[in-house]
Every structure is written in structure tokens, then in C-alpha cells.
Design a protein around this motif. Structure first.
Motif, PDB file in Angstrom:
ATOM      1  N   ASP A  78       4.226   7.848   7.806  1.00 31.48           N
ATOM      2  CA  ASP A  78       3.647   8.501   6.639  1.00 31.48           C
ATOM      3  C   ASP A  78       2.916   7.462   5.765  1.00 31.48           C
ATOM      4  O   ASP A  78       3.190   6.257   5.846  1.00 31.48           O
ATOM      5  CB  ASP A  78       4.731   9.178   5.804  1.00 31.48           C
ATOM      6  CG  ASP A  78       5.399  10.329   6.546  1.00 31.48           C
ATOM      7  OD1 ASP A  78       4.670  11.044   7.269  1.00 31.48           O
ATOM      8  OD2 ASP A  78       6.631  10.503   6.403  1.00 31.48           O
ATOM      9  N   PRO A  79       2.002   7.930   4.879  1.00 31.49           N
ATOM     10  CA  PRO A  79       1.303   6.991   3.990  1.00 31.49           C
ATOM     11  C   PRO A  79       2.175   6.447   2.862  1.00 31.49           C
ATOM     12  O   PRO A  79       1.778   5.507   2.170  1.00 31.49           O
ATOM     13  CB  PRO A  79       0.148   7.824   3.437  1.00 31.49           C
ATOM     14  CG  PRO A  79       0.598   9.237   3.552  1.00 31.49           C
ATOM     15  CD  PRO A  79       1.465   9.302   4.766  1.00 31.49           C
ATOM     16  N   ALA A  80       3.357   7.011   2.685  1.00 29.17           N
ATOM     17  CA  ALA A  80       4.277   6.535   1.651  1.00 29.17           C
ATOM     18  C   ALA A  80       5.702   6.872   2.052  1.00 29.17           C
ATOM     19  O   ALA A  80       5.948   7.851   2.764  1.00 29.17           O
ATOM     20  CB  ALA A  80       3.949   7.145   0.292  1.00 29.17           C
ATOM     21  N   ASP A 107      -0.390  -2.569   2.204  1.00 29.67           N
ATOM     22  CA  ASP A 107       0.657  -1.709   1.642  1.00 29.67           C
ATOM     23  C   ASP A 107       1.161  -2.262   0.306  1.00 29.67           C
ATOM     24  O   ASP A 107       1.256  -3.480   0.102  1.00 29.67           O
ATOM     25  CB  ASP A 107       1.835  -1.598   2.620  1.00 29.67           C
ATOM     26  CG  ASP A 107       1.420  -1.016   3.967  1.00 29.67           C
ATOM     27  OD1 ASP A 107       0.581  -0.084   3.964  1.00 29.67           O
ATOM     28  OD2 ASP A 107       1.917  -1.512   5.014  1.00 29.67           O
ATOM     29  N   HIS A 156       4.314  -2.601  -1.962  1.00 28.54           N
ATOM     30  CA  HIS A 156       5.776  -2.557  -1.961  1.00 28.54           C
ATOM     31  C   HIS A 156       6.249  -2.655  -3.406  1.00 28.54           C
ATOM     32  O   HIS A 156       5.922  -3.618  -4.110  1.00 28.54           O
ATOM     33  CB  HIS A 156       6.350  -3.716  -1.148  1.00 28.54           C
ATOM     34  CG  HIS A 156       5.961  -3.688   0.297  1.00 28.54           C
ATOM     35  ND1 HIS A 156       6.839  -3.331   1.295  1.00 28.54           N
ATOM     36  CD2 HIS A 156       4.771  -3.967   0.909  1.00 28.54           C
ATOM     37  CE1 HIS A 156       6.229  -3.402   2.468  1.00 28.54           C
ATOM     38  NE2 HIS A 156       4.968  -3.781   2.258  1.00 28.54           N
ATOM     39  N   THR A 170      10.060   1.623  -2.802  1.00 25.37           N
ATOM     40  CA  THR A 170       8.919   2.398  -2.317  1.00 25.37           C
ATOM     41  C   THR A 170       7.950   1.529  -1.517  1.00 25.37           C
ATOM     42  O   THR A 170       7.833   0.326  -1.759  1.00 25.37           O
ATOM     43  CB  THR A 170       8.156   3.020  -3.499  1.00 25.37           C
ATOM     44  OG1 THR A 170       7.663   1.982  -4.352  1.00 25.37           O
ATOM     45  CG2 THR A 170       9.047   3.957  -4.292  1.00 25.37           C
ATOM     46  N   SER A 186       3.845   2.222  -0.016  1.00 22.10           N
ATOM     47  CA  SER A 186       2.713   3.151   0.108  1.00 22.10           C
ATOM     48  C   SER A 186       1.476   2.381   0.557  1.00 22.10           C
ATOM     49  O   SER A 186       1.242   1.248   0.115  1.00 22.10           O
ATOM     50  CB  SER A 186       2.442   3.850  -1.229  1.00 22.10           C
ATOM     51  OG  SER A 186       2.147   2.910  -2.237  1.00 22.10           O
ATOM     52  N   SER A 187       0.694   3.009   1.444  1.00 17.45           N
ATOM     53  CA  SER A 187      -0.527   2.368   1.928  1.00 17.45           C
ATOM     54  C   SER A 187      -1.627   2.517   0.887  1.00 17.45           C
ATOM     55  O   SER A 187      -1.656   3.485   0.120  1.00 17.45           O
ATOM     56  CB  SER A 187      -0.970   2.986   3.257  1.00 17.45           C
ATOM     57  OG  SER A 187      -1.391   4.322   3.059  1.00 17.45           O
ATOM     58  N   GLY A 201      -4.359   5.373   2.313  1.00 13.77           N
ATOM     59  CA  GLY A 201      -3.906   6.700   2.690  1.00 13.77           C
ATOM     60  C   GLY A 201      -3.498   6.835   4.137  1.00 13.77           C
ATOM     61  O   GLY A 201      -3.052   7.900   4.563  1.00 13.77           O
ATOM     62  N   VAL A 227       1.822   3.861   6.894  1.00 14.34           N
ATOM     63  CA  VAL A 227       2.270   2.514   6.529  1.00 14.34           C
ATOM     64  C   VAL A 227       2.395   1.645   7.767  1.00 14.34           C
ATOM     65  O   VAL A 227       2.009   0.476   7.782  1.00 14.34           O
ATOM     66  CB  VAL A 227       3.609   2.578   5.769  1.00 14.34           C
ATOM     67  CG1 VAL A 227       4.185   1.190   5.572  1.00 14.34           C
ATOM     68  CG2 VAL A 227       3.436   3.298   4.434  1.00 14.34           C
TER      69      VAL A 227
END
Length: 213
Positions: free
Chosen positions: A89-91, A135, A137, A150, A152-153, A156, A159
Motif C-alpha cells: 500500500d502507499p501508506a 518514503d 517515516h 507511520t 507513506s510514499s 502515491g 511503499v
């Protein structure tokens, strides 16, 4: 003979009158003589002992300022990451248990979180938040005893493989609002400048608080 006795008596009488007329009271006062030399000064006496301070208002001796220590600082060991090895997933996010994280520390203290990559040869430690590759962090504090980690890329996309293998947190109570430098208010002897912990490196934090690896 009789005439001679009379003459002697007359002489005695005249002599008595002369003596009476030469008394000290009727004579002129003689000049004052020169002052005599000053005598040597006597030895000064020993000073008396100082009196004891009264019970009221006496200042006590100032104590030495204590060194910075870890009495109130809470820190964890390195905790293995529970993120998937490959994040599709992107996050993503996971919860990290943090016993000792109180509402008071959330409101007035400082929460520091570090990530470590134990696969890379450098065994690098990253203070969070941190952008690594593509990403972001980071972490946030939602409630006492809980830290949300968390990833997240930035574009979008998924990851992908995680970079951070384990995490560590440090909880520092009070006296440090977000950002800047503050002064702990106290007596003149105990007034101490506190650095902005968020701007210190991991190694500086370890040395400042005497935390062992």
C-alpha cells in the motif's frame, strides 16, 4: 646687753615679715616647661570571636549543582518492526506500546523516536520523522502509552520493502515546549539552559542523558 636683745628681737620680727610677704600665692606663675616625649603604644588586644548567626534569616551553604541524569527519562530497548517486509500500500501504520508515556509528557515533555536499519553495513540510526528513499517515516502520539508509527510514499506508489528494521523511543518529562530553547526557572545556582532535544543527534541525546546502548 638689754639693748642687744632688743635688736635681735627686731631682726627676728623683720625676718618673719619678709618670709610672710614672699608666699607662693603672691608670686608670678613661672613659664610652662616643654612637653615630655610620647610613650610607646601598648600592644593591641586580640580580636574577639565572631558571634554565631541567628536562627532566623541565616543563609545556608549553597549546594553543588547536580549533573544531568536519567532519573525521570524513560527509554526503551530496540523494538523489532512489525511492518510487513514488503508493504503493498502507499501508506501503513502500526501501534507501538510505550508504558510510561503520560498525558503530562504529551502536553509538556518531549517524545523522541528513532529507527535503525540493521541490514545496511553502516547500521544507521534515523531520528523520526525522516525521508528515506521515496518514503516518509514518521510517528504521532494519539494517547498515553501509545505511539503510532507511520510510513507513506511520496508519489502515491506502494511503499515496498521496509528500510527500518527496529525502533526505539525516549520520553523526556516537562520543561521543553515544541521547538526553541527554554530556561528552567529556579534559584540563581540551579538556573539551567535546556537545549532543543529535537535538534540533537541520537548520539548527543545518549551522552546528554547518560543512556546506554
Amino acid at each position: 646687753m638689754k639693748t642687744r636683745k632688743i635688736r635681735i628681737l627686731i631682726h627676728v620680727a623683720v625676718l618673719g615679715l619678709l618670709i610672710a610677704s614672699c608666699s607662693a600665692e603672691d608670686g608670678a606663675t613661672g613659664p610652662i616647661g616643654p612637653a615630655g616625649p610620647q610613650g610607646e603604644q601598648g600592644t593591641a588586644g586580640a580580636d574577639g570571636a565572631d558571634g554565631a548567626d541567628g536562627a532566623d534569616g541565616a543563609d545556608g551553604e549553597q549546594g553543588d549543582q547536580g549533573d544531568t541524569g536519567t532519573a525521570n527519562v524513560i527509554y526503551s530497548d530496540w523494538i523489532d518492526s512489525e511492518f510487513d517486509a514488503n508493504i503493498t500500500d502507499p501508506a501503513a501504520g502500526i501501534d507501538l506500546d510505550a508504558p510510561g508515556l503520560t498525558q503530562e509528557i504529551i502536553d509538556q515533555g518531549t517524545v523522541l523516536v528513532y529507527g535503525r536499519n540493521i541490514v545496511l553495513p553502516s547500521n544507521e540510526i534515523f531520528p523520526l520523522p525522516q525521508i528515506i528513499s521515496n518514503d516518509n517515516h514518521g510517528f504521532r502520539v494519539n494517547s498515553p502509552e501509545n505511539i503510532r508509527l507511520t510510513i507513506s510514499s511520496l508519489n502515491g506508489a506502494a511503499v515496498g520493502s521496509r528500510v527500518i528494521e527496529d525502533y526505539r523511543y525516549i520520553l523526556i518529562p516537562g520543561g521543553q515546549p515544541a521547538g526553541g530553547t527554554t530556561i528552567v526557572i529556579g534559584s540563581k545556582a540551579s538556573k539551567q539552559e535546556i537545549p532543543d532535544y529535537s535538534k540533537m543527534s541520537y548520539q548527543e541525546i545518549m551522552e546528554f542523558f547518560g543512556i546506554e546502548e
